[in-house]
Design a protein around this motif. Structure first.
Motif, PDB file in Angstrom:
ATOM      1  N   MET A 251      -4.460  15.191  -7.876  1.00 44.07           N
ATOM      2  CA  MET A 251      -3.171  14.503  -7.731  1.00 44.07           C
ATOM      3  C   MET A 251      -2.055  15.305  -8.382  1.00 44.07           C
ATOM      4  SD  MET A 251      -4.030  10.428  -8.208  1.00 44.07           S
ATOM      5  CE  MET A 251      -2.350   9.941  -7.746  1.00 44.07           C
ATOM      6  N   ALA A 252      -0.936  15.397  -7.679  1.00 49.09           N
ATOM      7  CA  ALA A 252       0.215  16.118  -8.220  1.00 49.09           C
ATOM      8  C   ALA A 252       0.863  15.345  -9.365  1.00 49.09           C
ATOM      9  CB  ALA A 252       1.231  16.385  -7.117  1.00 49.09           C
ATOM     10  N   ALA A 253       0.784  14.034  -9.324  1.00 49.19           N
ATOM     11  CA  ALA A 253       1.322  13.221 -10.412  1.00 49.19           C
ATOM     12  C   ALA A 253       0.499  13.445 -11.672  1.00 49.19           C
ATOM     13  CB  ALA A 253       1.296  11.743 -10.026  1.00 49.19           C
ATOM     14  N   SER A 254       1.181  13.520 -12.803  1.00 52.24           N
ATOM     15  CA  SER A 254       0.493  13.782 -14.060  1.00 52.24           C
ATOM     16  C   SER A 254      -0.406  12.607 -14.453  1.00 52.24           C
ATOM     17  CB  SER A 254       1.509  14.031 -15.178  1.00 52.24           C
ATOM     18  OG  SER A 254       2.215  12.836 -15.493  1.00 52.24           O
TER      19      SER A 254
ATOM     20  N   GLY B 260      17.978  27.883  -3.825  1.00 54.55           N
ATOM     21  CA  GLY B 260      17.143  27.452  -4.943  1.00 54.55           C
ATOM     22  C   GLY B 260      16.863  25.971  -4.866  1.00 54.55           C
ATOM     23  N   GLY B 261      15.968  25.503  -5.714  1.00 57.23           N
ATOM     24  CA  GLY B 261      15.567  24.108  -5.688  1.00 57.23           C
ATOM     25  C   GLY B 261      14.472  23.859  -4.674  1.00 57.23           C
ATOM     26  N   ASP B 262      14.304  22.608  -4.278  1.00 57.30           N
ATOM     27  CA  ASP B 262      13.182  22.231  -3.421  1.00 57.30           C
ATOM     28  C   ASP B 262      13.201  22.900  -2.059  1.00 57.30           C
ATOM     29  OD1 ASP B 262      12.483  20.617  -5.498  1.00 57.30           O
ATOM     30  OD2 ASP B 262      12.891  18.714  -4.484  1.00 57.30           O
ATOM     31  N   CYS B 263      14.392  23.301  -1.571  1.00 52.30           N
ATOM     32  CA  CYS B 263      14.467  23.901  -0.239  1.00 52.30           C
ATOM     33  C   CYS B 263      13.981  25.340  -0.217  1.00 52.30           C
ATOM     34  CB  CYS B 263      15.896  23.828   0.304  1.00 52.30           C
ATOM     35  SG  CYS B 263      17.081  24.910  -0.530  1.00 52.30           S
ATOM     36  N   ALA B 264      13.799  25.947  -1.378  1.00 53.29           N
ATOM     37  CA  ALA B 264      13.467  27.368  -1.466  1.00 53.29           C
ATOM     38  C   ALA B 264      12.059  27.591  -1.987  1.00 53.29           C
ATOM     39  CB  ALA B 264      14.469  28.077  -2.373  1.00 53.29           C
ATOM     40  N   SER B 265      11.483  28.714  -1.620  1.00 53.02           N
ATOM     41  CA  SER B 265      10.173  29.085  -2.137  1.00 53.02           C
ATOM     42  C   SER B 265      10.287  29.359  -3.619  1.00 53.02           C
ATOM     43  CB  SER B 265       9.653  30.341  -1.423  1.00 53.02           C
ATOM     44  OG  SER B 265      10.544  31.434  -1.623  1.00 53.02           O
ATOM     45  N   GLY B 266       9.224  29.116  -4.351  1.00 51.12           N
ATOM     46  CA  GLY B 266       9.296  29.354  -5.795  1.00 51.12           C
ATOM     47  C   GLY B 266       8.445  28.392  -6.564  1.00 51.12           C
ATOM     48  N   GLY B 267       9.032  27.809  -7.598  1.00 52.96           N
ATOM     49  CA  GLY B 267       8.261  27.010  -8.547  1.00 52.96           C
ATOM     50  C   GLY B 267       8.004  25.589  -8.101  1.00 52.96           C
ATOM     51  N   ASP B 268       7.600  24.766  -9.073  1.00 56.22           N
ATOM     52  CA  ASP B 268       7.288  23.372  -8.818  1.00 56.22           C
ATOM     53  C   ASP B 268       8.536  22.598  -8.388  1.00 56.22           C
ATOM     54  OD1 ASP B 268       4.671  23.826  -9.686  1.00 56.22           O
ATOM     55  OD2 ASP B 268       5.231  23.469 -11.777  1.00 56.22           O
ATOM     56  N   ASP B 269       8.312  21.525  -7.632  1.00 52.98           N
ATOM     57  CA  ASP B 269       9.417  20.681  -7.187  1.00 52.98           C
ATOM     58  C   ASP B 269       9.802  19.706  -8.300  1.00 52.98           C
ATOM     59  OD1 ASP B 269       9.335  21.992  -4.790  1.00 52.98           O
ATOM     60  OD2 ASP B 269       8.164  20.464  -3.762  1.00 52.98           O
ATOM     61  N   LEU B 270      10.443  20.240  -9.333  1.00 56.23           N
ATOM     62  CA  LEU B 270      10.861  19.456 -10.485  1.00 56.23           C
ATOM     63  C   LEU B 270      12.341  19.667 -10.723  1.00 56.23           C
ATOM     64  CD1 LEU B 270       7.993  20.394 -12.991  1.00 56.23           C
ATOM     65  CD2 LEU B 270       8.188  18.258 -11.686  1.00 56.23           C
ATOM     66  N   THR B 271      12.996  18.669 -11.309  1.00 62.55           N
ATOM     67  CA  THR B 271      14.405  18.807 -11.657  1.00 62.55           C
ATOM     68  C   THR B 271      14.633  20.018 -12.538  1.00 62.55           C
ATOM     69  OG1 THR B 271      14.867  16.432 -11.457  1.00 62.55           O
ATOM     70  CG2 THR B 271      16.334  17.707 -12.856  1.00 62.55           C
TER      71      THR B 271
ATOM     72  N   VAL C 249       0.853  -1.181   0.000  1.00 63.30           N
ATOM     73  CA  VAL C 249       0.000   0.000   0.000  1.00 63.30           C
ATOM     74  C   VAL C 249       0.891   1.234   0.000  1.00 63.30           C
ATOM     75  CG1 VAL C 249      -1.713   1.335   1.295  1.00 63.30           C
ATOM     76  CG2 VAL C 249      -1.906  -1.160   1.173  1.00 63.30           C
ATOM     77  N   VAL C 250       0.546   2.205  -0.833  1.00 63.35           N
ATOM     78  CA  VAL C 250       1.272   3.475  -0.896  1.00 63.35           C
ATOM     79  C   VAL C 250       0.275   4.588  -0.607  1.00 63.35           C
ATOM     80  CG1 VAL C 250       2.727   4.992  -2.281  1.00 63.35           C
ATOM     81  CG2 VAL C 250       2.771   2.518  -2.695  1.00 63.35           C
ATOM     82  N   ILE C 251       0.639   5.498   0.274  1.00 62.68           N
ATOM     83  CA  ILE C 251      -0.232   6.627   0.609  1.00 62.68           C
ATOM     84  C   ILE C 251       0.382   7.900   0.055  1.00 62.68           C
ATOM     85  CG2 ILE C 251      -1.229   7.982   2.480  1.00 62.68           C
ATOM     86  CD1 ILE C 251      -1.216   5.423   4.163  1.00 62.68           C
ATOM     87  N   GLY C 252      -0.358   8.585  -0.815  1.00 63.43           N
ATOM     88  CA  GLY C 252       0.118   9.823  -1.415  1.00 63.43           C
ATOM     89  C   GLY C 252      -0.409   9.981  -2.826  1.00 63.43           C
ATOM     90  N   GLY C 253      -0.202  11.174  -3.403  1.00 57.99           N
ATOM     91  CA  GLY C 253      -0.725  11.431  -4.734  1.00 57.99           C
ATOM     92  C   GLY C 253       0.247  12.110  -5.677  1.00 57.99           C
ATOM     93  N   GLY C 254       1.520  12.154  -5.284  1.00 57.17           N
ATOM     94  CA  GLY C 254       2.519  12.801  -6.127  1.00 57.17           C
ATOM     95  C   GLY C 254       3.378  11.808  -6.878  1.00 57.17           C
ATOM     96  N   MET C 255       4.452  12.325  -7.487  1.00 62.35           N
ATOM     97  CA  MET C 255       5.325  11.467  -8.267  1.00 62.35           C
ATOM     98  C   MET C 255       6.024  10.425  -7.412  1.00 62.35           C
ATOM     99  SD  MET C 255       5.053  11.784 -11.372  1.00 62.35           S
ATOM    100  CE  MET C 255       6.284  10.506 -11.450  1.00 62.35           C
ATOM    101  N   THR C 256       6.340  10.771  -6.166  1.00 63.61           N
ATOM    102  CA  THR C 256       7.002   9.800  -5.295  1.00 63.61           C
ATOM    103  C   THR C 256       6.103   8.597  -5.063  1.00 63.61           C
ATOM    104  OG1 THR C 256       8.286  11.542  -4.205  1.00 63.61           O
ATOM    105  CG2 THR C 256       8.071   9.460  -3.037  1.00 63.61           C
TER     106      THR C 256
END
Length: 446
Positions: free
Chosen positions: A314-317, A413-424, A280-287
């Motif tokens: 869901m955050a996942a596409s 910058g990146g996931d630790c900072a405010s801003g855009g989507d959490d994408l590479t 079982v996986v709980i969540g709705g994103g790419m992870t």
């Protein structure tokens, strides 16, 4: 149940080496030169191309596709890498179906876009196969910059700073660089140790040193870095994981999905990778999607992803959701966990249904229980160890559009900072743009 019994039970359904090799082969096989020419020929080379506007790094997509079409893929690669130095990995993991390809004119007209991601991979792979570094350093400035984190944001920042003639030291908490690209994505999206090959290639520009086992905190502090370097960039990502907050989530068989994905990515022999029968996986994103799909590919008998809201939230596409479903993963929407069952080891997870009322998510009286011997939680990650001197809001370091934090001389910058989507790709753009602002500041041009 003893730990040994638990381990025996949880590995019982795994597949043989041949099946695993097939299951974890390249999700989108590389084009050969003829296929690339045919794919490039479909591009209309639009003026004010919507695909370029949709790209977080603003790659000149029509130009690089035209360069492929005219038989100059290495020139195409340079066009890509000028804006996105991690263009090879982004070609593999970027959700192109919701970015550049979604707005492609041919997608709008025919429902079949130009395969921009695969063309980008063809170009960058062609260049990297020759171990060619297309960029040279400018005259040395004598300035030094500390970068915390060897993930996409930190690597992009470091490379751009090195191009400008600055010397960079990257402080990385792990034993390998790459960040999310190395530890946090599905194994079938990046095969043949590509993440490390890309890091090695990027370092070929010179002027960048990576110090491993050297995370922020303890012996390495922000104050110390500010004293020793002319500027500091923070790109350490989100190391913490959010807990369910339920009694029993410490049982054997319960773990963060990020840990499962990391372990799988670092395992050379997948026949020894533990997987349960009922996952079982709980969540709705790419992870959540990556964890669920890979559990099924490892040989789990049944895998269910449960998300507390509807599919549209869901955050996942939709592409990724469909991909998981094609691999045999069931997705249940509008349900939230309320209990973890088992005496010592996990046996099941209790859920109640949810619905949205007046814009708020509420739980209902009825629910269900899923049998489970393995539970992966993927309900978000959190920022750990942010220096107290920095402004933090919403669990992320507050930054300006140029990546400047509340502390002079420190960018993030990146996931630790405010801003855009959490994408590479977003992290690359933020690291690159911060580097430009750091350079202008150090040279007195800001």
């Amino acid at each position: 149940m003893s730990s040994k019994q638990f381990e025996d039970g949880i590995t019982a359904g795994r597949l043989d080496a041949a099946a695993l090799e097939t299951n974890f082969s390249d999700l989108h096989p590389a084009y050969d030169p003829h296929e690339a020419l045919v794919a490039a020929d479909r591009c209309y080379f639009c003026h004010d191309a919507p695909c370029q506007v949709a790209c977080p790094t603003s790659i000149d997509i029509p130009l690089f596709i035209r360069q492929i079409a005219t038989g100059t893929p290495e020139s195409a690669a340079r066009t890509i890498l000028e804006d996105n130095i991690l263009g090879g990995m982004c070609a593999r993991v970027c959700p192109t179906e919701t970015l550049c390809e979604e707005v492609c004119v041919r997608e709008t007209a025919e429902g079949k876009p130009v395969e921009i991601g695969r063309l980008q991979r063809f170009a960058t792979d062609t260049l990297m196969a020759k171990s060619s570094q297309p960029f040279e350093r400018a005259a040395l400035t004598g300035k030094t910059v500390a970068v915390v984190g060897a993930g996409p944001a930190g690597l992009a920042c470091a490379h751009r700073l090195a191009m400008h003639g600055h010397d960079v030291v990257i402080f990385e908490a792990r034993k390998k660089g790459g960040g999310l690209n190395e530890f946090g994505i599905a194994a079938y999206k990046s095969t043949n140790d590509f993440a490390q090959a890309e890091v090695d290639w990027l370092l070929g520009i010179g002027g960048i040193e990576i110090r491993y086992d050297a995370g922020l905190g303890g012996a390495i502090s922000l104050d110390g870095l500010q004293a020793d370097f002319d500027a500091v960039f923070l790109g350490m990502g989100l190391a913490g994981v959010n807990a369910l907050g339920l009694e029993g989530e410490d049982k054997d068989g319960v773990m963060p999905a990020t840990e499962f994905i990391e372990e799988l990515r670092q395992t050379t022999d997948l026949t020894g990778m533990a997987i349960g029968r009922h996952v079982v996986v709980i969540g709705g994103g790419m992870t959540a999607i990556d964890a669920g799909a890979q559990a099924r590919l490892l040989g789990a008998q049944d895998v269910t992803i449960v998300y507390r809201r509807g599919q549209e939230a869901m955050a996942a596409s939709e592409f990724e959701q469909d991909l998981a479903a094609q691999k045999g993963v069931r997705i249940i929407h509008n349900a939230t966990p309320v209990g973890v069952e088992g005496n010592g080891s996990l046996t099941g997870v209790r859920f109640v249904y949810t619905e949205t009322q007046d814009g708020k998510l509420v739980t209902l009286d009825d629910g269900f229980t899923l049998p489970a011997d393995q539970l992966f939680t993927a309900i978000g990650q959190s920022l750990n160890g942010a220096p107290e001197s920095l402004d933090v809001a919403g669990g992320k370091i507050t930054v300006s559009d140029a990546g400047q934090t509340s502390v002079a001389g420190v960018w993030a910058g990146g996931d630790c900072a405010s801003g855009g989507d959490d994408l590479t790709v977003t992290a690359v753009a933020e690291g690159r743009d911060a580097a430009e602002n750091i350079h202008a500041t150090l040279m007195g041009e800001a």
